[in-house]
Scaffold this motif. Structure first.
Motif, PDB file in Angstrom:
ATOM      1  N   VAL A  90      52.601  40.360  12.005  1.00 26.82           N
ATOM      2  CA  VAL A  90      51.167  40.557  12.153  1.00 26.82           C
ATOM      3  C   VAL A  90      50.578  39.361  12.920  1.00 26.82           C
ATOM      4  O   VAL A  90      51.058  38.232  12.801  1.00 26.82           O
ATOM      5  CB  VAL A  90      50.510  40.735  10.753  1.00 26.82           C
ATOM      6  CG1 VAL A  90      50.630  39.482   9.915  1.00 26.82           C
ATOM      7  CG2 VAL A  90      49.048  41.152  10.866  1.00 26.82           C
ATOM      8  N   ILE A  91      49.601  39.639  13.768  1.00 27.11           N
ATOM      9  CA  ILE A  91      48.889  38.600  14.516  1.00 27.11           C
ATOM     10  C   ILE A  91      47.387  38.846  14.369  1.00 27.11           C
ATOM     11  O   ILE A  91      46.973  39.985  14.149  1.00 27.11           O
ATOM     12  CB  ILE A  91      49.269  38.590  16.021  1.00 27.11           C
ATOM     13  CG1 ILE A  91      49.242  40.022  16.585  1.00 27.11           C
ATOM     14  CG2 ILE A  91      50.627  37.957  16.245  1.00 27.11           C
ATOM     15  CD1 ILE A  91      49.578  40.107  18.062  1.00 27.11           C
ATOM     16  N   TYR A  92      46.594  37.776  14.448  1.00 24.55           N
ATOM     17  CA  TYR A  92      45.154  37.969  14.289  1.00 24.55           C
ATOM     18  C   TYR A  92      44.375  36.884  15.021  1.00 24.55           C
ATOM     19  O   TYR A  92      44.903  35.812  15.323  1.00 24.55           O
ATOM     20  CB  TYR A  92      44.734  37.998  12.810  1.00 24.55           C
ATOM     21  CG  TYR A  92      45.608  37.194  11.903  1.00 24.55           C
ATOM     22  CD1 TYR A  92      46.660  37.801  11.216  1.00 24.55           C
ATOM     23  CD2 TYR A  92      45.422  35.824  11.750  1.00 24.55           C
ATOM     24  CE1 TYR A  92      47.503  37.067  10.400  1.00 24.55           C
ATOM     25  CE2 TYR A  92      46.247  35.082  10.929  1.00 24.55           C
ATOM     26  CZ  TYR A  92      47.292  35.701  10.257  1.00 24.55           C
ATOM     27  OH  TYR A  92      48.125  34.960   9.468  1.00 24.55           O
ATOM     28  N   GLU A  93      43.128  37.222  15.260  1.00 23.08           N
ATOM     29  CA  GLU A  93      42.250  36.314  15.975  1.00 23.08           C
ATOM     30  C   GLU A  93      40.835  36.603  15.470  1.00 23.08           C
ATOM     31  O   GLU A  93      40.468  37.759  15.298  1.00 23.08           O
ATOM     32  CB  GLU A  93      42.360  36.607  17.478  1.00 23.08           C
ATOM     33  CG  GLU A  93      41.704  35.571  18.356  1.00 23.08           C
ATOM     34  CD  GLU A  93      42.050  35.775  19.847  1.00 23.08           C
ATOM     35  OE1 GLU A  93      43.239  35.763  20.192  1.00 23.08           O
ATOM     36  OE2 GLU A  93      41.106  35.976  20.617  1.00 23.08           O
ATOM     37  N   VAL A  94      40.074  35.548  15.221  1.00 22.19           N
ATOM     38  CA  VAL A  94      38.717  35.734  14.711  1.00 22.19           C
ATOM     39  C   VAL A  94      37.738  35.486  15.844  1.00 22.19           C
ATOM     40  O   VAL A  94      37.817  34.451  16.519  1.00 22.19           O
ATOM     41  CB  VAL A  94      38.424  34.774  13.545  1.00 22.19           C
ATOM     42  CG1 VAL A  94      37.015  35.005  13.002  1.00 22.19           C
ATOM     43  CG2 VAL A  94      39.460  34.943  12.454  1.00 22.19           C
ATOM     44  N   VAL A  95      36.860  36.442  16.068  1.00 14.04           N
ATOM     45  CA  VAL A  95      35.881  36.290  17.145  1.00 14.04           C
ATOM     46  C   VAL A  95      34.482  36.293  16.574  1.00 14.04           C
ATOM     47  O   VAL A  95      34.220  36.825  15.497  1.00 14.04           O
ATOM     48  CB  VAL A  95      36.013  37.416  18.205  1.00 14.04           C
ATOM     49  CG1 VAL A  95      37.304  37.267  18.982  1.00 14.04           C
ATOM     50  CG2 VAL A  95      35.919  38.778  17.559  1.00 14.04           C
ATOM     51  N   THR A  96      33.586  35.690  17.318  1.00  9.02           N
ATOM     52  CA  THR A  96      32.192  35.615  16.887  1.00  9.02           C
ATOM     53  C   THR A  96      31.314  35.563  18.110  1.00  9.02           C
ATOM     54  O   THR A  96      31.734  35.134  19.180  1.00  9.02           O
ATOM     55  CB  THR A  96      31.947  34.357  16.039  1.00  9.02           C
ATOM     56  OG1 THR A  96      30.567  34.295  15.721  1.00  9.02           O
ATOM     57  CG2 THR A  96      32.335  33.096  16.795  1.00  9.02           C
ATOM     58  N   GLU A  97      30.097  35.994  17.909  1.00 11.96           N
ATOM     59  CA  GLU A  97      29.132  35.834  18.980  1.00 11.96           C
ATOM     60  C   GLU A  97      28.625  34.418  19.022  1.00 11.96           C
ATOM     61  O   GLU A  97      28.169  33.939  20.033  1.00 11.96           O
ATOM     62  CB  GLU A  97      27.959  36.767  18.738  1.00 11.96           C
ATOM     63  CG  GLU A  97      28.007  37.983  19.627  1.00 11.96           C
ATOM     64  CD  GLU A  97      26.693  38.688  19.549  1.00 11.96           C
ATOM     65  OE1 GLU A  97      26.115  38.953  20.612  1.00 11.96           O
ATOM     66  OE2 GLU A  97      26.247  38.969  18.432  1.00 11.96           O
ATOM     67  N   SER A 121      45.266  28.660  18.318  1.00 10.01           N
ATOM     68  CA  SER A 121      43.898  28.870  17.864  1.00 10.01           C
ATOM     69  C   SER A 121      42.916  27.855  18.406  1.00 10.01           C
ATOM     70  O   SER A 121      41.984  28.186  19.074  1.00 10.01           O
ATOM     71  CB  SER A 121      43.786  28.784  16.360  1.00 10.01           C
ATOM     72  OG  SER A 121      43.451  27.468  16.006  1.00 10.01           O
ATOM     73  N   ASP A 122      43.116  26.601  18.028  1.00  4.26           N
ATOM     74  CA  ASP A 122      42.101  25.627  18.367  1.00  4.26           C
ATOM     75  C   ASP A 122      42.282  25.186  19.797  1.00  4.26           C
ATOM     76  O   ASP A 122      41.550  24.345  20.298  1.00  4.26           O
ATOM     77  CB  ASP A 122      42.245  24.436  17.436  1.00  4.26           C
ATOM     78  CG  ASP A 122      40.909  23.751  17.265  1.00  4.26           C
ATOM     79  OD1 ASP A 122      40.730  23.101  16.273  1.00  4.26           O
ATOM     80  OD2 ASP A 122      40.056  23.871  18.157  1.00  4.26           O
ATOM     81  N   ASP A 123      43.249  25.801  20.420  1.00  2.65           N
ATOM     82  CA  ASP A 123      43.578  25.461  21.785  1.00  2.65           C
ATOM     83  C   ASP A 123      42.338  25.434  22.651  1.00  2.65           C
ATOM     84  O   ASP A 123      41.581  26.394  22.720  1.00  2.65           O
ATOM     85  CB  ASP A 123      44.529  26.528  22.300  1.00  2.65           C
ATOM     86  CG  ASP A 123      45.022  26.177  23.665  1.00  2.65           C
ATOM     87  OD1 ASP A 123      46.111  26.564  24.018  1.00  2.65           O
ATOM     88  OD2 ASP A 123      44.277  25.511  24.410  1.00  2.65           O
ATOM     89  N   PRO A 124      42.148  24.331  23.372  1.00  8.77           N
ATOM     90  CA  PRO A 124      40.967  24.200  24.214  1.00  8.77           C
ATOM     91  C   PRO A 124      40.935  25.232  25.331  1.00  8.77           C
ATOM     92  O   PRO A 124      39.896  25.436  25.945  1.00  8.77           O
ATOM     93  CB  PRO A 124      41.107  22.791  24.812  1.00  8.77           C
ATOM     94  CG  PRO A 124      42.231  22.146  24.127  1.00  8.77           C
ATOM     95  CD  PRO A 124      43.025  23.177  23.422  1.00  8.77           C
ATOM     96  N   THR A 125      42.040  25.871  25.587  1.00  6.01           N
ATOM     97  CA  THR A 125      42.064  26.835  26.686  1.00  6.01           C
ATOM     98  C   THR A 125      41.537  28.202  26.268  1.00  6.01           C
ATOM     99  O   THR A 125      41.374  29.074  27.103  1.00  6.01           O
ATOM    100  CB  THR A 125      43.486  27.001  27.229  1.00  6.01           C
ATOM    101  OG1 THR A 125      44.340  27.374  26.154  1.00  6.01           O
ATOM    102  CG2 THR A 125      43.984  25.710  27.840  1.00  6.01           C
ATOM    103  N   LEU A 126      41.290  28.410  24.976  1.00  3.32           N
ATOM    104  CA  LEU A 126      40.714  29.676  24.532  1.00  3.32           C
ATOM    105  C   LEU A 126      39.226  29.679  24.832  1.00  3.32           C
ATOM    106  O   LEU A 126      38.586  28.650  24.818  1.00  3.32           O
ATOM    107  CB  LEU A 126      40.883  29.816  23.017  1.00  3.32           C
ATOM    108  CG  LEU A 126      42.054  30.648  22.498  1.00  3.32           C
ATOM    109  CD1 LEU A 126      41.934  30.771  20.988  1.00  3.32           C
ATOM    110  CD2 LEU A 126      42.086  32.013  23.129  1.00  3.32           C
ATOM    111  N   VAL A 140      35.106  30.686  24.153  1.00  2.00           N
ATOM    112  CA  VAL A 140      34.296  30.344  22.994  1.00  2.00           C
ATOM    113  C   VAL A 140      34.305  31.431  21.931  1.00  2.00           C
ATOM    114  O   VAL A 140      33.863  31.215  20.820  1.00  2.00           O
ATOM    115  CB  VAL A 140      32.821  30.078  23.364  1.00  2.00           C
ATOM    116  CG1 VAL A 140      32.695  28.813  24.173  1.00  2.00           C
ATOM    117  CG2 VAL A 140      32.207  31.253  24.075  1.00  2.00           C
ATOM    118  N   GLY A 141      34.790  32.609  22.273  1.00  2.00           N
ATOM    119  CA  GLY A 141      34.731  33.709  21.307  1.00  2.00           C
ATOM    120  C   GLY A 141      35.650  33.539  20.125  1.00  2.00           C
ATOM    121  O   GLY A 141      35.382  34.037  19.047  1.00  2.00           O
ATOM    122  N   SER A 142      36.775  32.844  20.303  1.00  2.00           N
ATOM    123  CA  SER A 142      37.773  32.776  19.238  1.00  2.00           C
ATOM    124  C   SER A 142      37.615  31.507  18.418  1.00  2.00           C
ATOM    125  O   SER A 142      37.566  30.408  18.953  1.00  2.00           O
ATOM    126  CB  SER A 142      39.166  32.840  19.851  1.00  2.00           C
ATOM    127  OG  SER A 142      40.136  32.547  18.884  1.00  2.00           O
TER     128      SER A 142
END
Lengths: 522, 522
Positions: free
Chosen positions: A290-297, A332-337, A339-341
């Motif tokens: 399983v893989i997951y990612e949390v997104v937000t406005e 996750s905290d990767d600076p290359t992601l 702003v949504g994640s």
């Protein structure tokens, strides 16, 4: 001390920054919130050195290995700064083969010699907050608890209804690729291309598959029919009716996992926070389940997180994601992601075995992107004009004195009153001047955002009394001039008032946040 | 993921270690205790990068600069890992000239490429916990608060009567040297020799002064008459009668400071924790005023801290101090200090000016040696057979289930009960097995030191009831078989029991620690 030198380059190294004042305090509160959730779930702390032997990190990050900071060879071992917290955890597990299961958390800085973009929050030194469960268990049980933890963290941060958790499963994805006719050697590159669907439209992703990666156009078109799908139990039911998918061993295993996961998320009361999103692929190769990612406005007002709303959230988050960079590496905290994640993770069953094949331990975990969580939280507090966002210390009381002609400043009296407050656990300050003027003392209390002044007057103190004055009361308020209390009761009187003020503040915050939308039911 | 490689050197770099389990938890509690005191005094957090531009560190540590870890030149800026937290603080103050005063704390790792001695706790990566007050204030007021903070930290750690604070003043010491006839250029080297009095007898120190440093023997003998003196107000009064000392401007200023400091420490209620010790010189050159060092026996039973007892403590601590190494650099947590010192600091008024002469800001501060505080605290908890010393997590409740033939394991029921506990803030765990056996579940709870079991049975749950069983009750205890409670009340019932158990535990601890000896009076 050596010689003086006055032509310093007064700055922090590129891509790093100092944290101070209200920013440091707010970030500290975010750490505490996250660590409290980790501990509530039985997490134990693991702290590893900031540098590792270089050979430990070698071969773990693919082409991003070039971003690793090396220490100079000053004689002795060859070391590098850690790039994430996952590889050190795997190294620790391999070094401690007696430990066959563990829930560990780790909140610490990691280092990436990437092109920094400070304004976008892409730093060379940044924090990760990781929780991982290592051990062999029945399928999807720890995976479900990790996702429950994700919901508790964001709800603890006051983000009810403002985030959405996208989940997918590597085995389903691999099964889809096989069923669509992707050749075995192209599965990982094609998966990487799918992962870009949150940054670019399908047409561009298809182009990359066909033109760059040599995939047959018809195969790509077939992939599209799957990766556009989103839903929850409905999507799972649809896929379970797909004969060709069920005939694929990998897809079948993944769909079974996903069914169990949804049952468990329902038992945990958080299934409604989840979106099963078949376009989620995640960059890192080491995920196996399983893989997951949390997104937000982030900067949007509170909205309900019902299914269509959640989808809106995701779309908006995608739009704001930045392009380019090393999108393939993004635990996750990767600076290359973009702003949504704000958090991401998954199951990785083979990483520990890279260090010690006979000590293979399956793992599942999540990493929270604190720098982004910080930026979004701060923006919200500022929008709400929250006093919390502006304070740099947590002092409850400023002890001051005033008197008439010949006034000696009452320094030792102020010290003695502070002592009583400190010993009772009250956060208190006083002026370091022997004879401070009253306006100066009030100004210092105001600047520090201190809520209560404790005022010593010679006559009052002689009668065993001191005055408590709540700062910032409006003209005409019955307590505008403060209230006289017995010196002996001062710590208790301050504590009562601080608690009352905090209750009022949190009631206001709850109204603002619309806690009713998504609050846990018990 | 790159190629696999199975011949890793599975270790941490020399002089570094992993922290996990009960050690990590105990150290975390020590950090929290210290940080709480810092915040109670209005301290604000400052977090600086783990590496600095190399030129920032250059010329600050004298010959110990060779112990600085350098980063490899990978193109771009030349950086080094920080050696302490004081120089980065001074750099920050110089970079932020608008900030004219600040109470800052910083709890973080520092790096020294020294010869490690892991068994003695001398590491290459170790934590410092620093509190410093920057700003121009009336004399000795912040200095006194820093010393009050020292007492609150050690009393918060339960060390009442087990530590002693030695203080001295650089101006008094320099005045003594001048009065005794030490030539100006020999004052710092002779001061360094005096600093070794806690590691070697006077005869050896005298030898160093005379034979190595070329001091006249008669001058050395005169120095001896001063540096053997210890006391509190009595010593101050003796020195204030010394005409030759009073005629020296530096000594006079230092003695005036010391008088003020004692008045303020009395107002703070902590004068009895202090010993004015004229042999304390401190190695670092940058101190300009009051200096202090906290010593402890560590492994000795609790004793009263009355003056003669405190002296006994110090003597014992001195004996156990290790020789050699880089004794000249020891702001506090320095691995080169002996086991006797657990905190140290002083006033340094000129350091910020080294970065920016026009931004000169006087500072006073203290640094706590957490690794030593940890070792001593752990040894004490183990001696007391404290359950706290053995736990690696803080879980309050283990949710388990049992049933007869055909029992399905009640996994989702256990999850749902855990959810209720978590949402109420209770720390809870459950087995990740679908059908765990009851003994397995009890064993897991026991191994984790979890105090309460929550047991689900099918019939009981059907009636809305669950059983709470306190772990480790003796045979015959009325609640040995647990108590049935309403499921709806479970979180509250657990919270009540956890609070009760903690109250009992802290009552026992207080008895053990003999809190009556030195407890603050209000």
């Amino acid at each position: 001390m050596g010689k003086e030198k006055n032509n310093f380059n007064l700055k922090t190294p590129k891509g790093t920054k100092d944290w101070s004042g209200s920013d440091a305090l707010l970030r500290d509160r975010i750490f505490t919130t996250i660590a409290d959730v980790f501990k509530r779930h039985g997490g134990t702390a693991l702290d590893t050195p900031v540098f590792e032997l270089r050979e430990i990190l070698a071969g773990k990050y693919g082409e991003d290995s070039k971003l690793i900071y090396d220490l100079q060879d000053q004689g002795g071992e060859i070391c590098s700064l850690r790039y994430d917290l996952t590889v050190p955890f795997a190294r620790w597990l391999a070094m401690n083969p007696d430990v066959r299961s563990m829930k560990r958390y780790h909140i610490a800085k990691v280092y990436r010699r990437d092109q920094p973009a400070v304004s976008k929050g892409r730093m060379r030194e940044f924090y990760q907050c990781d929780f991982d469960v290592a051990g062999t268990f029945d399928p999807m049980v720890p995976d479900a608890e990790v996702l429950k933890i994700v919901t508790e963290v964001f709800e603890g941060l006051g983000w009810q209804g403002r985030y959405s958790i996208k989940i997918n499963h590597r085995k389903i994805l691999d099964g889809v690729f096989e069923v669509c006719g992707v050749p075995a050697e192209k599965i990982r590159p094609i998966s990487s291309a799918v992962d870009k669907l949150d940054k670019m439209p399908w047409a561009d992703v298809r182009k990359e598959m066909v033109e760059e990666k040599g995939l047959d156009g018809a195969v790509a078109d077939k992939i599209e029919t799957y990766v556009v799908k989103k839903g929850t139990r409905d999507l799972l039911e649809t896929l379970l009716k797909d004969e060709s998918l069920l005939a694929n061993a990998s897809a079948k295993a993944g769909l079974e996992d996903m069914g169990l996961l949804m049952d468990y998320l329902e038992a945990f009361g958080v299934l409604d926070r989840i979106s099963f999103d078949m376009s989620l692929a995640r960059g890192l190769d080491y995920y196996t389940g399983v893989i997951y990612e949390v997104v937000t406005e982030g900067s949007a007002p509170a909205v309900s997180s019902s299914a269509p709303e959640a989808e809106k959230l995701q779309k908006s988050a995608k739009k704001s994601k930045s392009k380019g960079g090393n999108a393939d590496d993004d635990r996750s905290d990767d600076p290359t992601l973009g702003v949504g994640s704000v958090a991401a993770g998954g199951r990785y069953d083979n990483l520990v075995g890279m260090f010690l094949p006979k000590a293979q331990i399956p793992c599942v975990g999540v990493s929270f992107g604190v720098d982004r969580i910080f930026s979004i939280t701060k923006a919200r507090l500022e929008r709400e004009n929250s006093a919390e966002a502006l304070r740099s210390s947590e002092v409850d009381a400023f002890v001051m004195a005033f008197g008439g002609k010949g006034f000696n400043g009452m320094l030792t009296e102020r010290m003695s009153v502070c002592q009583a407050l400190w010993n009772a656990g009250v956060k208190a300050e006083f002026s370091y001047k022997v004879k401070p003027k009253l306006p100066q003392q009030f100004k210092a209390a105001e600047q520090g955002g201190v809520p209560f002044a404790v005022i010593l007057g010679e006559d009052e103190l002689a009668n065993g009394k001191v005055r408590i004055k709540e700062m910032g009361l409006e003209e005409g308020h019955p307590e505008k001039e403060g209230v006289l209390v017995d010196l002996a009761n001062l710590p208790a009187e301050i504590k009562t008032r601080v608690a009352r003020k905090q209750d009022q503040a949190s009631a206001v915050t709850q109204q603002l946040e619309g806690l009713n939308v998504n609050a846990p039911t018990n």
